[in-house]
Design a protein around this motif. Structure first.
Motif, PDB file in Angstrom:
ATOM      1  N   ALA A  43       0.827  -1.214   0.000  1.00 15.14           N
ATOM      2  CA  ALA A  43       0.000   0.000   0.000  1.00 15.14           C
ATOM      3  C   ALA A  43       0.858   1.259   0.000  1.00 15.14           C
ATOM      4  CB  ALA A  43      -0.945   0.002   1.202  1.00 15.14           C
ATOM      5  N   ARG A  44       2.114   1.125   0.372  1.00 19.79           N
ATOM      6  CA  ARG A  44       3.048   2.255   0.413  1.00 19.79           C
ATOM      7  C   ARG A  44       2.469   3.447   1.178  1.00 19.79           C
ATOM      8  NH1 ARG A  44       7.008  -0.130  -1.804  1.00 19.79           N
ATOM      9  NH2 ARG A  44       7.009  -0.980  -3.888  1.00 19.79           N
ATOM     10  N   LEU A  45       2.062   3.163   2.394  1.00 15.13           N
ATOM     11  CA  LEU A  45       1.494   4.191   3.256  1.00 15.13           C
ATOM     12  C   LEU A  45       2.574   5.141   3.747  1.00 15.13           C
ATOM     13  CD1 LEU A  45      -0.759   1.927   5.488  1.00 15.13           C
ATOM     14  CD2 LEU A  45      -1.490   3.363   3.580  1.00 15.13           C
ATOM     15  N   SER A  46       2.176   6.370   4.006  1.00 15.51           N
ATOM     16  CA  SER A  46       3.087   7.303   4.649  1.00 15.51           C
ATOM     17  C   SER A  46       3.328   6.802   6.070  1.00 15.51           C
ATOM     18  CB  SER A  46       2.478   8.707   4.689  1.00 15.51           C
ATOM     19  OG  SER A  46       1.382   8.734   5.590  1.00 15.51           O
ATOM     20  N   PRO A  47       4.424   7.197   6.691  1.00 20.06           N
ATOM     21  CA  PRO A  47       4.666   6.775   8.074  1.00 20.06           C
ATOM     22  C   PRO A  47       3.520   7.165   9.012  1.00 20.06           C
ATOM     23  CG  PRO A  47       6.677   7.674   7.147  1.00 20.06           C
ATOM     24  CD  PRO A  47       5.574   7.937   6.142  1.00 20.06           C
ATOM     25  N   THR A  48       2.947   8.344   8.807  1.00 16.83           N
ATOM     26  CA  THR A  48       1.837   8.765   9.666  1.00 16.83           C
ATOM     27  C   THR A  48       0.618   7.880   9.443  1.00 16.83           C
ATOM     28  OG1 THR A  48       2.627  11.043   9.669  1.00 16.83           O
ATOM     29  CG2 THR A  48       0.326  10.694  10.288  1.00 16.83           C
ATOM     30  N   ALA A  49       0.297   7.569   8.193  1.00 22.91           N
ATOM     31  CA  ALA A  49      -0.854   6.707   7.900  1.00 22.91           C
ATOM     32  C   ALA A  49      -0.649   5.328   8.503  1.00 22.91           C
ATOM     33  CB  ALA A  49      -1.096   6.615   6.403  1.00 22.91           C
ATOM     34  N   ARG A  50       0.577   4.818   8.446  1.00 27.24           N
ATOM     35  CA  ARG A  50       0.838   3.500   9.037  1.00 27.24           C
ATOM     36  C   ARG A  50       0.669   3.562  10.551  1.00 27.24           C
ATOM     37  NH1 ARG A  50       2.502  -1.951   8.044  1.00 27.24           N
ATOM     38  NH2 ARG A  50       2.076  -2.750  10.111  1.00 27.24           N
ATOM     39  N   ASP A  51       1.143   4.624  11.178  1.00 29.97           N
ATOM     40  CA  ASP A  51       0.974   4.773  12.629  1.00 29.97           C
ATOM     41  C   ASP A  51      -0.510   4.847  12.996  1.00 29.97           C
ATOM     42  OD1 ASP A  51       3.725   4.765  12.975  1.00 29.97           O
ATOM     43  OD2 ASP A  51       3.875   6.934  13.290  1.00 29.97           O
ATOM     44  N   SER A  65      -6.455  13.318  10.012  1.00 29.81           N
ATOM     45  CA  SER A  65      -7.474  13.379   8.965  1.00 29.81           C
ATOM     46  C   SER A  65      -6.877  13.025   7.598  1.00 29.81           C
ATOM     47  CB  SER A  65      -8.098  14.769   8.921  1.00 29.81           C
ATOM     48  OG  SER A  65      -9.118  14.822   7.951  1.00 29.81           O
ATOM     49  N   ARG A  66      -5.700  13.566   7.296  1.00 33.80           N
ATOM     50  CA  ARG A  66      -5.027  13.236   6.026  1.00 33.80           C
ATOM     51  C   ARG A  66      -4.674  11.751   5.970  1.00 33.80           C
ATOM     52  NH1 ARG A  66      -2.625  18.197   7.092  1.00 33.80           N
ATOM     53  NH2 ARG A  66      -0.782  17.201   7.969  1.00 33.80           N
ATOM     54  N   ALA A  67      -4.207  11.207   7.082  1.00 37.31           N
ATOM     55  CA  ALA A  67      -3.834   9.795   7.133  1.00 37.31           C
ATOM     56  C   ALA A  67      -5.059   8.901   6.930  1.00 37.31           C
ATOM     57  CB  ALA A  67      -3.153   9.471   8.459  1.00 37.31           C
ATOM     58  N   ILE A  68      -6.163   9.257   7.553  1.00 34.95           N
ATOM     59  CA  ILE A  68      -7.395   8.484   7.382  1.00 34.95           C
ATOM     60  C   ILE A  68      -7.858   8.569   5.928  1.00 34.95           C
ATOM     61  CG2 ILE A  68      -9.861   8.436   7.975  1.00 34.95           C
ATOM     62  CD1 ILE A  68      -8.998   8.849  10.890  1.00 34.95           C
ATOM     63  N   GLY A  69      -7.718   9.728   5.327  1.00 34.79           N
ATOM     64  CA  GLY A  69      -8.041   9.867   3.909  1.00 34.79           C
ATOM     65  C   GLY A  69      -7.199   8.948   3.051  1.00 34.79           C
ATOM     66  N   GLN A  70      -5.903   8.861   3.354  1.00 29.57           N
ATOM     67  CA  GLN A  70      -5.018   7.966   2.609  1.00 29.57           C
ATOM     68  C   GLN A  70      -5.424   6.507   2.821  1.00 29.57           C
ATOM     69  OE1 GLN A  70      -0.864   7.852   3.790  1.00 29.57           O
ATOM     70  NE2 GLN A  70      -0.251   7.071   1.785  1.00 29.57           N
ATOM     71  N   LEU A  71      -5.756   6.153   4.053  1.00 26.08           N
ATOM     72  CA  LEU A  71      -6.179   4.780   4.339  1.00 26.08           C
ATOM     73  C   LEU A  71      -7.464   4.425   3.590  1.00 26.08           C
ATOM     74  CD1 LEU A  71      -5.398   4.763   8.157  1.00 26.08           C
ATOM     75  CD2 LEU A  71      -4.159   3.490   6.374  1.00 26.08           C
ATOM     76  N   LYS A  72      -8.369   5.379   3.462  1.00 27.42           N
ATOM     77  CA  LYS A  72      -9.593   5.155   2.680  1.00 27.42           C
ATOM     78  C   LYS A  72      -9.262   5.030   1.198  1.00 27.42           C
ATOM     79  CE  LYS A  72     -12.778   7.471   5.812  1.00 27.42           C
ATOM     80  NZ  LYS A  72     -13.654   8.644   5.988  1.00 27.42           N
ATOM     81  N   ASP A  73      -8.393   5.911   0.705  1.00 23.74           N
ATOM     82  CA  ASP A  73      -8.008   5.865  -0.707  1.00 23.74           C
ATOM     83  C   ASP A  73      -7.351   4.536  -1.078  1.00 23.74           C
ATOM     84  OD1 ASP A  73      -8.961   8.444  -1.035  1.00 23.74           O
ATOM     85  OD2 ASP A  73      -6.965   9.368  -1.029  1.00 23.74           O
ATOM     86  N   LYS A  74      -6.587   3.980  -0.150  1.00 23.91           N
ATOM     87  CA  LYS A  74      -5.898   2.702  -0.389  1.00 23.91           C
ATOM     88  C   LYS A  74      -6.806   1.500  -0.146  1.00 23.91           C
ATOM     89  CE  LYS A  74      -1.767   4.445  -1.178  1.00 23.91           C
ATOM     90  NZ  LYS A  74      -0.879   4.107  -2.266  1.00 23.91           N
ATOM     91  N   GLY A  75      -8.016   1.756   0.359  1.00 23.14           N
ATOM     92  CA  GLY A  75      -8.970   0.679   0.580  1.00 23.14           C
ATOM     93  C   GLY A  75      -8.808  -0.052   1.903  1.00 23.14           C
ATOM     94  N   LEU A  76      -8.024   0.497   2.820  1.00 25.05           N
ATOM     95  CA  LEU A  76      -7.823  -0.152   4.113  1.00 25.05           C
ATOM     96  C   LEU A  76      -8.930   0.191   5.103  1.00 25.05           C
ATOM     97  CD1 LEU A  76      -3.985   0.359   4.401  1.00 25.05           C
ATOM     98  CD2 LEU A  76      -5.207  -1.722   3.767  1.00 25.05           C
ATOM     99  N   LEU A  77      -9.598   1.311   4.869  1.00 23.52           N
ATOM    100  CA  LEU A  77     -10.753   1.707   5.679  1.00 23.52           C
ATOM    101  C   LEU A  77     -11.938   1.896   4.760  1.00 23.52           C
ATOM    102  CD1 LEU A  77      -9.280   4.454   8.057  1.00 23.52           C
ATOM    103  CD2 LEU A  77      -9.583   2.017   8.526  1.00 23.52           C
ATOM    104  N   GLN A 119     -19.770   9.462  12.722  1.00 24.20           N
ATOM    105  CA  GLN A 119     -18.941  10.365  13.522  1.00 24.20           C
ATOM    106  C   GLN A 119     -18.351   9.604  14.697  1.00 24.20           C
ATOM    107  OE1 GLN A 119     -18.478  13.504  12.641  1.00 24.20           O
ATOM    108  NE2 GLN A 119     -17.427  14.307  14.418  1.00 24.20           N
ATOM    109  N   GLY A 120     -17.045   9.632  14.844  1.00 23.94           N
ATOM    110  CA  GLY A 120     -16.402   8.977  15.976  1.00 23.94           C
ATOM    111  C   GLY A 120     -16.096   7.515  15.775  1.00 23.94           C
ATOM    112  N   SER A 121     -16.295   6.991  14.565  1.00 19.89           N
ATOM    113  CA  SER A 121     -15.949   5.592  14.321  1.00 19.89           C
ATOM    114  C   SER A 121     -15.504   5.394  12.880  1.00 19.89           C
ATOM    115  CB  SER A 121     -17.135   4.670  14.635  1.00 19.89           C
ATOM    116  OG  SER A 121     -18.168   4.866  13.702  1.00 19.89           O
ATOM    117  N   VAL A 122     -14.727   4.352  12.661  1.00 22.20           N
ATOM    118  CA  VAL A 122     -14.305   3.956  11.321  1.00 22.20           C
ATOM    119  C   VAL A 122     -14.465   2.449  11.217  1.00 22.20           C
ATOM    120  CG1 VAL A 122     -12.682   5.864  10.957  1.00 22.20           C
ATOM    121  CG2 VAL A 122     -11.876   3.757  11.991  1.00 22.20           C
TER     122      VAL A 122
END
Length: 98
Positions: free
Chosen positions: A21-29, A63-75, A81-84
């Motif tokens: 997925a080549r996540l950013s370090p923040t997205a992986r954290d 918020s940016r990290a969650i966006g990346q996780l959604k874009d990569k299909g991990l979320l 509100q308050g859950s993923v």
């Protein structure tokens, strides 16, 4: 930490492909925190501000990290509100049949 334990069964093959997925370090954290806090079937009830405090980063970075996780299909892109929701391949379950 969460009051309820993380369910016990996870798909080990999913974590073999996670680096692809080549996540950013923040997205992986952020993903690691979400993994640790999830309930059965990948539901995570946590606010972005709580994740930000845990990782000592800004809420905007979360918020940016969650966006990346959604874009990569991990979320899942849909959440309340308050859950993923973690993708079923990466979610934890009570047992193999679940």
């Amino acid at each position: 930490m969460s009051d309820s334990p993380v369910p016990g069964f996870r798909n080990p093959d999913a974590f073999e492909v996670l680096p692809n997925a080549r996540l950013s370090p923040t997205a992986r954290d952020v993903f690691d925190v979400l993994q640790a806090r999830q309930e059965s079937c990948g539901v995570v009830r946590i606010r972005q501000t709580d994740v930000a405090k845990r990782l000592d980063i800004s809420q905007a970075a979360v918020s940016r990290a969650i966006g990346q996780l959604k874009d990569k299909g991990l979320l899942d892109g849909r959440h309340r509100q308050g859950s993923v929701l973690i993708h079923p391949l990466f979610a934890a379950y009570e047992s193999l049949p679940h």
